[in-house]
Design a protein around this motif. Structure first.
Motif, PDB file in Angstrom:
ATOM      1  N   SER A   1      -3.573   0.519  12.714  1.00  0.00           N
ATOM      2  CA  SER A   1      -3.927  -0.769  11.767  1.00  0.00           C
ATOM      3  C   SER A   1      -3.369  -0.559  10.411  1.00  0.00           C
ATOM      4  O   SER A   1      -3.190  -1.375   9.656  1.00  0.00           O
ATOM      5  N   MET A   2      -3.422   0.838   9.899  1.00  0.00           N
ATOM      6  CA  MET A   2      -2.823   1.265   8.559  1.00  0.00           C
ATOM      7  C   MET A   2      -1.293   0.898   8.472  1.00  0.00           C
ATOM      8  O   MET A   2      -0.924   0.512   7.225  1.00  0.00           O
ATOM      9  N   GLY A   3      -0.591   0.869   9.434  1.00  0.00           N
ATOM     10  CA  GLY A   3       0.783   0.411   9.472  1.00  0.00           C
ATOM     11  C   GLY A   3       1.251  -0.852   9.632  1.00  0.00           C
ATOM     12  O   GLY A   3       2.236  -1.227   9.396  1.00  0.00           O
ATOM     13  N   LYS A   4       0.231  -1.869  10.066  1.00  0.00           N
ATOM     14  CA  LYS A   4       0.389  -3.284   9.876  1.00  0.00           C
ATOM     15  C   LYS A   4       0.700  -4.021   8.988  1.00  0.00           C
ATOM     16  O   LYS A   4      -0.076  -3.567   7.716  1.00  0.00           O
TER      17      LYS A   4
ATOM     18  N   THR B   1       0.853  -1.169   0.088  1.00  0.00           N
ATOM     19  CA  THR B   1       0.060  -0.047   0.187  1.00  0.00           C
ATOM     20  C   THR B   1       0.960   1.329   0.064  1.00  0.00           C
ATOM     21  O   THR B   1       2.004   1.233   0.290  1.00  0.00           O
ATOM     22  N   PRO B   2       0.419   2.348  -0.309  1.00  0.00           N
ATOM     23  CA  PRO B   2       1.217   3.560  -0.379  1.00  0.00           C
ATOM     24  C   PRO B   2       1.744   3.936   1.022  1.00  0.00           C
ATOM     25  O   PRO B   2       2.808   4.401   1.240  1.00  0.00           O
ATOM     26  N   VAL B   3       0.993   3.561   2.119  1.00  0.00           N
ATOM     27  CA  VAL B   3       1.606   3.762   3.364  1.00  0.00           C
ATOM     28  C   VAL B   3       2.958   3.010   3.705  1.00  0.00           C
ATOM     29  O   VAL B   3       3.877   3.682   4.277  1.00  0.00           O
ATOM     30  N   GLN B   4       2.987   1.994   3.297  1.00  0.00           N
ATOM     31  CA  GLN B   4       4.003   0.975   3.272  1.00  0.00           C
ATOM     32  C   GLN B   4       5.273   1.158   2.410  1.00  0.00           C
ATOM     33  O   GLN B   4       6.525   1.003   2.870  1.00  0.00           O
ATOM     34  N   THR B   5       5.111   1.863   1.386  1.00  0.00           N
ATOM     35  CA  THR B   5       6.096   2.017   0.164  1.00  0.00           C
ATOM     36  C   THR B   5       6.531   3.271   0.067  1.00  0.00           C
ATOM     37  O   THR B   5       7.616   3.338  -0.774  1.00  0.00           O
ATOM     38  N   HIS B   6       6.128   4.271   0.777  1.00  0.00           N
ATOM     39  CA  HIS B   6       6.572   5.565   0.668  1.00  0.00           C
ATOM     40  C   HIS B   6       7.873   6.014   1.231  1.00  0.00           C
ATOM     41  O   HIS B   6       8.955   5.775   0.508  1.00  0.00           O
ATOM     42  N   VAL B   7       7.796   6.730   2.417  1.00  0.00           N
ATOM     43  CA  VAL B   7       9.257   6.763   2.960  1.00  0.00           C
ATOM     44  C   VAL B   7       9.515   5.788   4.392  1.00  0.00           C
ATOM     45  O   VAL B   7      10.791   5.806   4.495  1.00  0.00           O
ATOM     46  N   ALA B   8       8.371   4.965   4.466  1.00  0.00           N
ATOM     47  CA  ALA B   8       8.761   4.106   5.823  1.00  0.00           C
ATOM     48  C   ALA B   8      10.169   3.010   5.436  1.00  0.00           C
ATOM     49  O   ALA B   8      10.779   2.956   6.367  1.00  0.00           O
TER      50      ALA B   8
ATOM     51  N   LEU C   1      14.530  -3.785  15.700  1.00  0.00           N
ATOM     52  CA  LEU C   1      15.487  -4.599  14.442  1.00  0.00           C
ATOM     53  C   LEU C   1      16.029  -5.723  15.436  1.00  0.00           C
ATOM     54  O   LEU C   1      16.267  -5.976  16.457  1.00  0.00           O
ATOM     55  N   VAL C   2      15.843  -6.745  14.509  1.00  0.00           N
ATOM     56  CA  VAL C   2      16.374  -8.095  14.986  1.00  0.00           C
ATOM     57  C   VAL C   2      17.526  -8.499  13.831  1.00  0.00           C
ATOM     58  O   VAL C   2      17.716  -7.904  12.867  1.00  0.00           O
ATOM     59  N   ASP C   3      18.141  -9.652  14.193  1.00  0.00           N
ATOM     60  CA  ASP C   3      19.223 -10.174  13.330  1.00  0.00           C
ATOM     61  C   ASP C   3      19.023 -10.785  12.083  1.00  0.00           C
ATOM     62  O   ASP C   3      19.649 -10.503  11.203  1.00  0.00           O
ATOM     63  N   ASP C   4      17.789 -11.163  12.060  1.00  0.00           N
ATOM     64  CA  ASP C   4      17.438 -12.067  10.775  1.00  0.00           C
ATOM     65  C   ASP C   4      17.433 -10.821   9.615  1.00  0.00           C
ATOM     66  O   ASP C   4      16.347  -9.968   9.558  1.00  0.00           O
ATOM     67  N   PRO C   5      18.104 -11.036   8.439  1.00  0.00           N
ATOM     68  CA  PRO C   5      17.929  -9.876   7.451  1.00  0.00           C
ATOM     69  C   PRO C   5      16.756 -10.052   6.881  1.00  0.00           C
ATOM     70  O   PRO C   5      16.373  -8.949   5.996  1.00  0.00           O
ATOM     71  N   ASP C   6      15.776 -11.002   6.675  1.00  0.00           N
ATOM     72  CA  ASP C   6      14.575 -11.141   5.985  1.00  0.00           C
ATOM     73  C   ASP C   6      13.459 -10.521   6.827  1.00  0.00           C
ATOM     74  O   ASP C   6      12.425 -10.434   6.016  1.00  0.00           O
ATOM     75  N   ALA C   7      13.646 -10.372   7.910  1.00  0.00           N
ATOM     76  CA  ALA C   7      12.631  -9.826   8.723  1.00  0.00           C
ATOM     77  C   ALA C   7      11.722  -8.770   8.075  1.00  0.00           C
ATOM     78  O   ALA C   7      12.332  -7.617   7.559  1.00  0.00           O
ATOM     79  N   VAL C   8      10.575  -8.708   8.174  1.00  0.00           N
ATOM     80  CA  VAL C   8       9.762  -7.597   7.654  1.00  0.00           C
ATOM     81  C   VAL C   8       9.332  -6.830   8.790  1.00  0.00           C
ATOM     82  O   VAL C   8       8.716  -7.574   9.846  1.00  0.00           O
ATOM     83  N   TYR C   9       9.216  -5.576   8.721  1.00  0.00           N
ATOM     84  CA  TYR C   9       8.779  -4.844   9.664  1.00  0.00           C
ATOM     85  C   TYR C   9       7.618  -3.998   9.637  1.00  0.00           C
ATOM     86  O   TYR C   9       7.253  -3.358   8.344  1.00  0.00           O
ATOM     87  N   SER C  10       6.651  -3.958  10.695  1.00  0.00           N
ATOM     88  CA  SER C  10       5.365  -3.051  10.364  1.00  0.00           C
ATOM     89  C   SER C  10       6.009  -1.552  10.169  1.00  0.00           C
ATOM     90  O   SER C  10       6.933  -1.087  10.771  1.00  0.00           O
ATOM     91  N   ASN C  11       5.087  -0.748   9.784  1.00  0.00           N
ATOM     92  CA  ASN C  11       5.537   0.624   9.452  1.00  0.00           C
ATOM     93  C   ASN C  11       5.629   1.324  10.744  1.00  0.00           C
ATOM     94  O   ASN C  11       4.874   1.413  11.450  1.00  0.00           O
ATOM     95  N   PRO C  12       6.917   1.926  11.040  1.00  0.00           N
ATOM     96  CA  PRO C  12       6.994   2.873  12.197  1.00  0.00           C
ATOM     97  C   PRO C  12       6.371   4.021  12.419  1.00  0.00           C
ATOM     98  O   PRO C  12       6.280   4.739  13.340  1.00  0.00           O
ATOM     99  N   LEU C  13       6.170   4.586  11.276  1.00  0.00           N
ATOM    100  CA  LEU C  13       5.828   6.299  11.306  1.00  0.00           C
ATOM    101  C   LEU C  13       4.575   6.359  11.784  1.00  0.00           C
ATOM    102  O   LEU C  13       4.463   7.365  12.628  1.00  0.00           O
ATOM    103  N   PRO C  14       3.479   5.464  11.573  1.00  0.00           N
ATOM    104  CA  PRO C  14       2.292   5.696  12.352  1.00  0.00           C
ATOM    105  C   PRO C  14       2.481   5.468  13.828  1.00  0.00           C
ATOM    106  O   PRO C  14       1.724   6.384  14.552  1.00  0.00           O
ATOM    107  N   HIS C  15       3.287   4.600  14.403  1.00  0.00           N
ATOM    108  CA  HIS C  15       3.552   4.627  15.805  1.00  0.00           C
ATOM    109  C   HIS C  15       3.990   5.911  16.436  1.00  0.00           C
ATOM    110  O   HIS C  15       3.646   6.111  17.412  1.00  0.00           O
TER     111      HIS C  15
END
Lengths: 191, 139
Positions: free
Chosen positions: B57-60, A121-128, B69-83
């Motif tokens: 919920s939009m950042g999930k 989504t745009p939320v995930q692909t922009h600056v994050a 940050l975790v050691d696993d290089p393939d880890a997917v992180y939820s978006n920190p900016l809404p947090h």
């Protein structure tokens, strides 16, 4: 992937049911002490929901501030004011109508929202992704939320502090001034 | 997107937003329909928390992990900016709640009540003398 989504959905819907029940009881209850306690429960449940949505920093801030400090402040206000709410004197038809229409409009708006949890989504692909990639290299802070809050967006946090400072001064002026006047009134009464 | 409302994929992708709309409207309804000022503030807090949930919920990301940050290089992180945004919003929210509660205490000292109807009736009386206040039969 899909099983993961269904699992999250079950926990979310369970927590949401509790949240809605709490909100409706807050609406119906006229004992304000109960209302304040349920507001604390509401905050704690929403903190649990934030944990399921991966927002651990937000969850413990909500638990500490929403369920803790806010409840204490409200209890203090109850001690200085009243414990019971009066029965509403007029019908609540117009507010119900307004809320239904606004809710329907918002629900219509969600039709265009991207699917929950989608990574493209745009939320995930922009600056994050940029922040996530740069944080370990540039700051060395393991928690990305802390790095953004304190390093990259430090000015925003300064602004937040200014807001809290202003609010604290306003509260002190409102309550402090009244305390002084009450003393004056007391001393007048004694004379 | 012409998906039917009963499509499971569509429901799973959107039920979060519906939940927050319901909670938000409950908060709004408490705020506008109840005359007690303390209850109005509780309603505003519910409204505010619903907005927080929408942002979070939009950042999930499904299958992602918390943005630590975790050691696993393939880890997917939820978006920190809404947090980050919502952390700031929670703290600003408690500041405004404290200010509102201080105002309620002052209103109680001046008017002797925290019910909106009684306050309006008193204001009306002060302005137009002791007539029958508009729309109110109590007092």
């Amino acid at each position: 992937m899909s099983a993961n989504l269904v699992g999250i959905a079950i926990i979310d819907i369970l927590l949401f049911t509790f949240l809605v029940v709490t909100a409706i009881v807050i609406l119906r209850l006229r004992n304000l002490f109960g209302v304040v306690m349920l507001a604390g429960v509401f905050s704690l449940l929403s903190a649990a929901l934030f944990v399921t949505l991966d927002a651990v920093d937000v969850a413990f801030t909500e638990a500490a501030v929403g369920a803790g400090i806010s409840t204490v402040l409200m209890l203090g206000t109850l001690a200085l004011t009243v414990r019971e709410e009066k029965k509403p004197s007029h019908s609540a038809f117009l507010p119900l109508l307004v809320c239904t229409i606004a809710g329907a409009a918002l629900l219509y708006g969600t039709r265009d929202m991207p699917s929950f949890g989608a990574p493209d989504t745009p939320v995930q692909t922009h600056v994050a992704p940029d922040y996530i990639a740069r944080t370990p290299v540039e700051t060395g802070v393991p928690n990305i939320v802390t790095a953004v809050l304190a390093s990259y967006r430090g000015y925003d946090t300064l602004g937040e502090t200014a807001v809290i400072f202003t609010a604290a001064i306003a509260v002190l002026l409102l309550l402090g001034a009244s305390g002084k006047r009450r003393e004056d009134k007391d001393s007048e009464g004694k004379e | 997107m012409q998906a039917s409302i009963l499509d499971l994929e569509y429901v799973l992708g959107h039920y979060n937003y519906w939940m927050f709309v319901i909670l938000m409207m409950t908060g709004l309804y408490i705020t506008v329909s109840r005359g007690n000022l303390i209850k109005k503030i509780v309603g505003l807090n519910i409204f505010q928390t619903a907005v927080f949930m929408l942002y979070i919920s939009m950042g999930k990301i499904i299958g992602g992990t918390a943005p630590i940050l975790v050691d696993d290089p393939d880890a997917v992180y939820s978006n920190p900016l809404p947090h980050v945004l919502i952390l700031t919003a929670i703290v600003v929210g408690i500041a405004t709640t404290a200010l509102a509660l201080a105002l309620v205490v002052r209103i109680r000292e001046t008017y002797g009540t925290v019910e909106e109807d009684d306050i309006l009736a008193m204001e009306h009386e002060m302005e137009f003398g002791a007539g029958v206040p508009h729309g109110g039969d109590r007092g």
